[in-house]
Design a protein around this motif. Structure first.
Motif, PDB file in Angstrom:
ATOM      1  N   GLN A 115       0.988  -1.579   0.184  1.00 23.62           N
ATOM      2  CA  GLN A 115       0.058   0.245   0.711  1.00 23.62           C
ATOM      3  C   GLN A 115       1.059   0.988   0.233  1.00 23.62           C
ATOM      4  O   GLN A 115       0.112   2.609  -0.134  1.00 23.62           O
ATOM      5  CB  GLN A 115      -0.906   0.023   1.146  1.00 23.62           C
ATOM      6  N   THR A 116       2.346   1.454   0.209  1.00 24.04           N
ATOM      7  CA  THR A 116       3.263   2.542   0.766  1.00 24.04           C
ATOM      8  C   THR A 116       4.226   2.110   0.008  1.00 24.04           C
ATOM      9  O   THR A 116       4.868   0.924   0.550  1.00 24.04           O
ATOM     10  CB  THR A 116       2.853   2.888   1.793  1.00 24.04           C
ATOM     11  N   ASP A 117       5.073   2.955  -0.058  1.00 20.86           N
ATOM     12  CA  ASP A 117       6.342   2.929  -0.402  1.00 20.86           C
ATOM     13  C   ASP A 117       7.426   3.535   0.750  1.00 20.86           C
ATOM     14  O   ASP A 117       8.312   3.513   0.647  1.00 20.86           O
ATOM     15  CB  ASP A 117       7.055   3.509  -1.648  1.00 20.86           C
ATOM     16  N   GLN A 118       6.582   3.579   1.877  1.00 26.28           N
ATOM     17  CA  GLN A 118       6.835   4.638   3.235  1.00 26.28           C
ATOM     18  C   GLN A 118       7.823   3.243   3.781  1.00 26.28           C
ATOM     19  O   GLN A 118       7.013   2.802   4.152  1.00 26.28           O
ATOM     20  CB  GLN A 118       5.998   5.511   3.846  1.00 26.28           C
ATOM     21  N   PRO A 119       8.480   3.961   4.683  1.00 30.63           N
ATOM     22  CA  PRO A 119       9.064   2.675   5.989  1.00 30.63           C
ATOM     23  C   PRO A 119       7.599   2.263   6.449  1.00 30.63           C
ATOM     24  O   PRO A 119       6.566   3.119   7.079  1.00 30.63           O
ATOM     25  CB  PRO A 119       9.642   3.759   6.792  1.00 30.63           C
ATOM     26  N   ILE A 120       7.546   1.469   6.507  1.00 32.28           N
ATOM     27  CA  ILE A 120       6.699   0.846   7.595  1.00 32.28           C
ATOM     28  C   ILE A 120       7.136  -0.412   9.243  1.00 32.28           C
ATOM     29  O   ILE A 120       8.069  -0.452   9.100  1.00 32.28           O
ATOM     30  CB  ILE A 120       5.666  -0.515   6.297  1.00 32.28           C
ATOM     31  N   LYS A 121       6.115   0.264  10.211  1.00 32.63           N
ATOM     32  CA  LYS A 121       6.522  -0.532  10.939  1.00 32.63           C
ATOM     33  C   LYS A 121       5.071  -1.405  11.662  1.00 32.63           C
ATOM     34  O   LYS A 121       3.743  -1.168  11.164  1.00 32.63           O
ATOM     35  CB  LYS A 121       6.033   0.619  11.819  1.00 32.63           C
ATOM     36  N   TRP A 122       5.437  -2.273  12.214  1.00 29.69           N
ATOM     37  CA  TRP A 122       4.384  -3.407  12.743  1.00 29.69           C
ATOM     38  C   TRP A 122       4.720  -3.718  13.924  1.00 29.69           C
ATOM     39  O   TRP A 122       6.111  -4.114  14.542  1.00 29.69           O
ATOM     40  CB  TRP A 122       4.643  -4.871  11.896  1.00 29.69           C
ATOM     41  N   ALA A 123       3.868  -4.064  14.741  1.00 28.77           N
ATOM     42  CA  ALA A 123       4.120  -4.801  16.131  1.00 28.77           C
ATOM     43  C   ALA A 123       3.343  -5.608  17.035  1.00 28.77           C
ATOM     44  O   ALA A 123       2.777  -6.186  16.529  1.00 28.77           O
ATOM     45  CB  ALA A 123       2.593  -3.781  17.097  1.00 28.77           C
ATOM     46  N   LEU A 124       3.904  -6.109  17.044  1.00 29.71           N
ATOM     47  CA  LEU A 124       4.119  -7.705  18.206  1.00 29.71           C
ATOM     48  C   LEU A 124       3.874  -7.547  19.921  1.00 29.71           C
ATOM     49  O   LEU A 124       4.629  -6.428  20.424  1.00 29.71           O
ATOM     50  CB  LEU A 124       4.963  -8.491  17.843  1.00 29.71           C
ATOM     51  N   PRO A 125       3.078  -8.628  20.339  1.00 27.16           N
ATOM     52  CA  PRO A 125       2.966  -8.304  22.116  1.00 27.16           C
ATOM     53  C   PRO A 125       4.988  -8.746  22.423  1.00 27.16           C
ATOM     54  O   PRO A 125       5.099  -9.165  22.239  1.00 27.16           O
ATOM     55  CB  PRO A 125       1.947  -9.273  22.412  1.00 27.16           C
ATOM     56  N   GLY A 126       4.673  -7.732  23.368  1.00 27.69           N
ATOM     57  CA  GLY A 126       6.251  -8.482  23.900  1.00 27.69           C
ATOM     58  C   GLY A 126       6.096  -9.624  24.851  1.00 27.69           C
ATOM     59  O   GLY A 126       4.888 -10.180  24.890  1.00 27.69           O
ATOM     60  N   PRO A 127       7.195 -10.763  24.830  1.00 35.34           N
ATOM     61  CA  PRO A 127       6.681 -11.340  26.231  1.00 35.34           C
ATOM     62  C   PRO A 127       6.762 -11.484  27.377  1.00 35.34           C
ATOM     63  O   PRO A 127       5.257 -12.183  27.731  1.00 35.34           O
ATOM     64  CB  PRO A 127       8.953 -12.521  26.091  1.00 35.34           C
ATOM     65  N   MET A 128       6.588 -10.620  28.201  1.00 37.97           N
ATOM     66  CA  MET A 128       6.541  -9.826  29.342  1.00 37.97           C
ATOM     67  C   MET A 128       4.623 -10.313  29.298  1.00 37.97           C
ATOM     68  O   MET A 128       4.351 -10.976  30.147  1.00 37.97           O
ATOM     69  CB  MET A 128       6.935  -9.365  30.003  1.00 37.97           C
ATOM     70  N   THR A 129       4.017  -9.395  28.737  1.00 42.33           N
ATOM     71  CA  THR A 129       3.445  -8.702  28.212  1.00 42.33           C
ATOM     72  C   THR A 129       2.020 -10.243  27.718  1.00 42.33           C
ATOM     73  O   THR A 129       1.359 -10.123  28.404  1.00 42.33           O
ATOM     74  CB  THR A 129       2.402  -7.569  27.528  1.00 42.33           C
ATOM     75  N   MET A 130       3.352 -11.002  26.940  1.00 42.41           N
ATOM     76  CA  MET A 130       1.947 -11.697  26.454  1.00 42.41           C
ATOM     77  C   MET A 130       1.955 -12.870  27.941  1.00 42.41           C
ATOM     78  O   MET A 130       0.345 -13.345  28.278  1.00 42.41           O
ATOM     79  CB  MET A 130       2.567 -12.603  25.679  1.00 42.41           C
ATOM     80  N   ILE A 131       2.699 -13.290  28.910  1.00 43.52           N
ATOM     81  CA  ILE A 131       2.469 -14.294  29.796  1.00 43.52           C
ATOM     82  C   ILE A 131       1.480 -13.031  30.341  1.00 43.52           C
ATOM     83  O   ILE A 131       1.289 -14.631  31.706  1.00 43.52           O
ATOM     84  CB  ILE A 131       3.414 -14.551  30.837  1.00 43.52           C
ATOM     85  N   ASP A 132       1.712 -12.110  30.962  1.00 44.78           N
ATOM     86  CA  ASP A 132       0.312 -11.196  31.683  1.00 44.78           C
ATOM     87  C   ASP A 132      -1.202 -11.086  31.413  1.00 44.78           C
ATOM     88  O   ASP A 132      -2.019 -11.221  31.981  1.00 44.78           O
ATOM     89  CB  ASP A 132       0.682  -9.794  31.796  1.00 44.78           C
TER      90      ASP A 132
END
Length: 345
Positions: free
Chosen positions: A122-139
């Motif tokens: 959809q874009t030629d600009q830089p893209i960022k993707w978020a994932l949950p971190g390990p500590m927040t997943m276990i919580d």
């Protein structure tokens, strides 16, 4: 990227009303089957368009294809039973009904990679993707199998690293790990939390970011903030460790918070994704308010390492408010860019 003070959002944008209930956090989908898959892609296209029209430089998906920033990832893993639910205390703040870890966790197929490929188209600009971190997943789970928060976190770190490597191959420029738990569980964060985060980011050529906020603007979070006093110094616990870590970018909440700006000095040398937009208020910041926040931050971070952003996700906000806040973020950053250019002459 070459743009000075490149702007970005940290997490979610509001979803269209035909996809999910407006102004509702973690709202269920209003579509099903093929219509839902098509609707998610349409919403992602709109999120990209609204970011670009708002002057945002680093584009994300606005989390349009997921209901929840943690559990949507977990839903795709084996070893977790969403029918067996238990009530747990989330980040020592509020009770929630969560799924149960009943066996060894594993990732049998990519989770977000196809969505990331679609975003890349959809874009030629830089893209960022978020994932949950390990500590927040276990919580966000009840663990009946590992019976060790640390052991489960390391398993999740390995799984996250698998996903992150495939996101990088799909063209993602920045991979962000969301770790609000770092602001709560200080002993675990120091003992193994940062190390597990580094394991999740191991071997990546894409830039890596960790986002540590004080949460969405929901009552449980605002009530907790009211107990923190006149200065919020939680970042003092994590920043020295993150400054020594392999993570490239540290994302923090700033606008209308009680975080002392000088704490940014603790991560000197890292890129700083600075929250200059309050997501707990429907009041749209003026460009000058944003610029003032950025000017204060520049006392403690070099301009070429500052990324103006939102405090957290904007999913619960009305869409017109979120659009206004995107424009304010961009305009405020532009004011400071022009000031810096004038000083360089």
């Amino acid at each position: 990227m070459s743009t000075l003070l490149p702007t970005s959002i940290v997490g979610s944008l509001p979803k269209p009303s035909w996809l999910a209930t407006p102004e509702t956090l973690w709202s269920p989908w209003t579509l099903e089957g093929d219509a839902l898959a098509e609707g998610k892609q349409d919403a992602l296209r709109i999120a990209v368009q609204e970011q670009r029209r708002g002057g945002i430089d680093i584009i994300s998906d606005g989390e349009q294809t997921r209901q929840h920033f943690v559990t949507t990832f977990i839903e795709h893993l084996s070893g977790v039973d969403f029918e067996q639910r238990e009530t747990v205390r989330i980040r020592d703040r509020y009770d929630a009904s969560v799924p149960t870890v009943v066996g060894a966790v594993s990732r049998e197929r990519p989770v977000f990679v196809e969505d990331a490929k679609f975003l890349r188209q959809q874009t030629d600009q830089p893209i960022k993707w978020a994932l949950p971190g390990p500590m927040t997943m276990i919580d966000t789970l009840y663990d009946r199998h590992y019976k060790s928060r640390e052991n489960l976190a390391w398993e999740f770190a390995t799984i996250l690293n698998q996903e992150a490597r495939e996101l990088e191959a799909a063209g993602v420029d920045i991979i962000q790990f969301d770790e609000p738990s770092f602001n709560v569980f200080f002993d675990e964060m120091k003992d193994w939390g940062v190390a597990a985060l580094e394991r999740a980011a191991e071997g990546l050529r894409a830039e890596t970011a960790v986002h540590i906020c004080y949460g969405y603007g929901i009552k449980a979070n605002t009530d907790w903030k009211a107990t923190l006093g006149s200065e919020w110094r939680q970042y003092e616990e994590s920043f020295p460790l993150l400054q020594q870590s392999a993570i490239d970018i540290v994302s923090l909440e700033c606008q209308h918070s009680h975080v002392p700006m000088e704490l940014i000095e603790l991560i000197r040398g890292k890129k700083v994704m600075l929250g200059a937009i309050d997501v707990a208020s429907e009041t749209i910041e003026s460009p000058e308010e944003v610029a003032d926040t950025l000017r204060k931050a520049l006392q403690f971070v070099d301009a070429d390492k500052l990324i103006p952003s939102t405090n957290c996700g904007m999913a619960p906000l009305p869409r017109h408010v979120a659009r206004g806040k995107l424009g304010a973020l961009s305009a405020g950053a532009d004011i400071v860019r022009q000031e810096l250019a004038g000083q360089a002459r």
